[in-house]
Motif scaffolding. Sequence first.
Motif, PDB file in Angstrom:
ATOM      1  N   ASN A 218       1.507   5.958  -7.333  1.00 18.25           N
ATOM      2  CA  ASN A 218       0.299   6.587  -7.878  1.00 18.25           C
ATOM      3  C   ASN A 218       0.438   8.100  -7.939  1.00 18.25           C
ATOM      4  O   ASN A 218      -0.094   8.734  -8.857  1.00 18.25           O
ATOM      5  CB  ASN A 218      -0.939   6.182  -7.079  1.00 18.25           C
ATOM      6  CG  ASN A 218      -1.461   4.821  -7.493  1.00 18.25           C
ATOM      7  OD1 ASN A 218      -1.418   4.463  -8.661  1.00 18.25           O
ATOM      8  ND2 ASN A 218      -1.954   4.063  -6.537  1.00 18.25           N
ATOM      9  N   LEU A 219       1.155   8.689  -6.983  1.00 13.86           N
ATOM     10  CA  LEU A 219       1.411  10.130  -7.043  1.00 13.86           C
ATOM     11  C   LEU A 219       2.227  10.478  -8.292  1.00 13.86           C
ATOM     12  O   LEU A 219       1.927  11.448  -8.995  1.00 13.86           O
ATOM     13  CB  LEU A 219       2.151  10.602  -5.788  1.00 13.86           C
ATOM     14  CG  LEU A 219       1.336  10.695  -4.501  1.00 13.86           C
ATOM     15  CD1 LEU A 219       2.233  11.108  -3.333  1.00 13.86           C
ATOM     16  CD2 LEU A 219       0.185  11.674  -4.658  1.00 13.86           C
TER      17      LEU A 219
ATOM     18  N   GLN B 123       2.265   1.705  -3.356  1.00 13.02           N
ATOM     19  CA  GLN B 123       1.187   2.067  -4.275  1.00 13.02           C
ATOM     20  C   GLN B 123       0.912   3.561  -4.216  1.00 13.02           C
ATOM     21  O   GLN B 123       0.765   4.211  -5.250  1.00 13.02           O
ATOM     22  CB  GLN B 123      -0.101   1.311  -3.920  1.00 13.02           C
ATOM     23  CG  GLN B 123      -0.143  -0.113  -4.372  1.00 13.02           C
ATOM     24  CD  GLN B 123      -1.480  -0.757  -4.077  1.00 13.02           C
ATOM     25  OE1 GLN B 123      -2.472  -0.082  -3.812  1.00 13.02           O
ATOM     26  NE2 GLN B 123      -1.510  -2.081  -4.105  1.00 13.02           N
ATOM     27  N   TYR B 124       0.859   4.092  -3.022  1.00 11.90           N
ATOM     28  CA  TYR B 124       0.569   5.513  -2.852  1.00 11.90           C
ATOM     29  C   TYR B 124       1.649   6.362  -3.520  1.00 11.90           C
ATOM     30  O   TYR B 124       1.342   7.292  -4.276  1.00 11.90           O
ATOM     31  CB  TYR B 124       0.455   5.857  -1.362  1.00 11.90           C
ATOM     32  CG  TYR B 124       0.204   7.316  -1.105  1.00 11.90           C
ATOM     33  CD1 TYR B 124      -1.053   7.869  -1.316  1.00 11.90           C
ATOM     34  CD2 TYR B 124       1.231   8.149  -0.667  1.00 11.90           C
ATOM     35  CE1 TYR B 124      -1.287   9.213  -1.098  1.00 11.90           C
ATOM     36  CE2 TYR B 124       1.010   9.497  -0.442  1.00 11.90           C
ATOM     37  CZ  TYR B 124      -0.258  10.025  -0.655  1.00 11.90           C
ATOM     38  OH  TYR B 124      -0.477  11.352  -0.443  1.00 11.90           O
ATOM     39  N   ASP B 125       2.920   6.029  -3.248  1.00 13.41           N
ATOM     40  CA  ASP B 125       4.031   6.800  -3.821  1.00 13.41           C
ATOM     41  C   ASP B 125       4.027   6.752  -5.355  1.00 13.41           C
ATOM     42  O   ASP B 125       4.179   7.777  -6.013  1.00 13.41           O
ATOM     43  CB  ASP B 125       5.370   6.278  -3.295  1.00 13.41           C
ATOM     44  CG  ASP B 125       5.540   6.523  -1.808  1.00 13.41           C
ATOM     45  OD1 ASP B 125       4.852   7.412  -1.265  1.00 13.41           O
ATOM     46  OD2 ASP B 125       6.365   5.820  -1.187  1.00 13.41           O
TER      47      ASP B 125
ATOM     48  N   GLU C 252       0.804  -1.224   0.000  1.00 12.51           N
ATOM     49  CA  GLU C 252       0.000   0.000   0.000  1.00 12.51           C
ATOM     50  C   GLU C 252       0.838   1.277   0.000  1.00 12.51           C
ATOM     51  O   GLU C 252       0.507   2.237  -0.694  1.00 12.51           O
ATOM     52  CB  GLU C 252      -0.933   0.020   1.203  1.00 12.51           C
ATOM     53  CG  GLU C 252      -1.997  -1.058   1.169  1.00 12.51           C
ATOM     54  CD  GLU C 252      -2.781  -1.149   2.465  1.00 12.51           C
ATOM     55  OE1 GLU C 252      -2.490  -0.378   3.403  1.00 12.51           O
ATOM     56  OE2 GLU C 252      -3.674  -1.995   2.521  1.00 12.51           O
ATOM     57  N   ASP C 253       1.906   1.300   0.796  1.00 14.97           N
ATOM     58  CA  ASP C 253       2.750   2.496   0.851  1.00 14.97           C
ATOM     59  C   ASP C 253       3.398   2.784  -0.500  1.00 14.97           C
ATOM     60  O   ASP C 253       3.453   3.931  -0.951  1.00 14.97           O
ATOM     61  CB  ASP C 253       3.832   2.340   1.917  1.00 14.97           C
ATOM     62  CG  ASP C 253       3.258   2.296   3.323  1.00 14.97           C
ATOM     63  OD1 ASP C 253       2.121   2.787   3.505  1.00 14.97           O
ATOM     64  OD2 ASP C 253       3.937   1.769   4.224  1.00 14.97           O
TER      65      ASP C 253
ATOM     66  N   GLN D 213       0.020  10.137 -11.386  1.00 16.74           N
ATOM     67  CA  GLN D 213      -0.925  11.243 -11.550  1.00 16.74           C
ATOM     68  C   GLN D 213      -0.245  12.458 -12.185  1.00 16.74           C
ATOM     69  O   GLN D 213      -0.862  13.198 -12.951  1.00 16.74           O
ATOM     70  CB  GLN D 213      -1.558  11.620 -10.216  1.00 16.74           C
ATOM     71  CG  GLN D 213      -2.581  10.630  -9.739  1.00 16.74           C
ATOM     72  CD  GLN D 213      -3.107  10.936  -8.349  1.00 16.74           C
ATOM     73  OE1 GLN D 213      -2.674  11.883  -7.714  1.00 16.74           O
ATOM     74  NE2 GLN D 213      -4.012  10.106  -7.868  1.00 16.74           N
TER      75      GLN D 213
END
Length: 157
Positions: free
Chosen positions: A150-151, A146-148, A143-144, A154
């Motif tokens: 995905n930023l 994924q967040y990085d 998850e961590d 974007q």
Amino acid sequence: MKIESIVTIKKELKHHTKDELLELCLRLGKFKKENKALLTYLLFEAHDEDGYVLSVKSTLDELFEGINTDSYFYMKKTIRKILRQIRIYSRYSLKKTTEIELLLYFCERLNELRPSIHRNTTLSNLYQRQIESIKKKISVLHEDLQYDYNLQLQELQ
């Protein structure tokens, strides 16, 4: 000639001495450029994944600098060649993060190209396929991470 399975080859390798294994590896390295590149990665770069990613990025920079931007036809050929190289480099490293980082860098460099790739349907579609591929690869990570990632993704969209 029948090509044996990996399991059979592994069993056979257990019966060889250290010197025989060394000779087999050296012979394998002489046979094909990709084998030599994989041996180089495993022996010299596998312990430092970040350094490996940086060296691949610098190689990609050189390839991007060599793109003939006079015609979209030549751009397409070179961009596909770069993408093939990324797939090869990603296969050497079994880490998914390496492949994602290289693909993100590839898309970032594509956006910087002039004339814009978005004026050409083929190149624009290739770019969108890579974005979708990156999304799929990101979805299986922690998850961590994924967040990085995905930023970063974007920012490209």
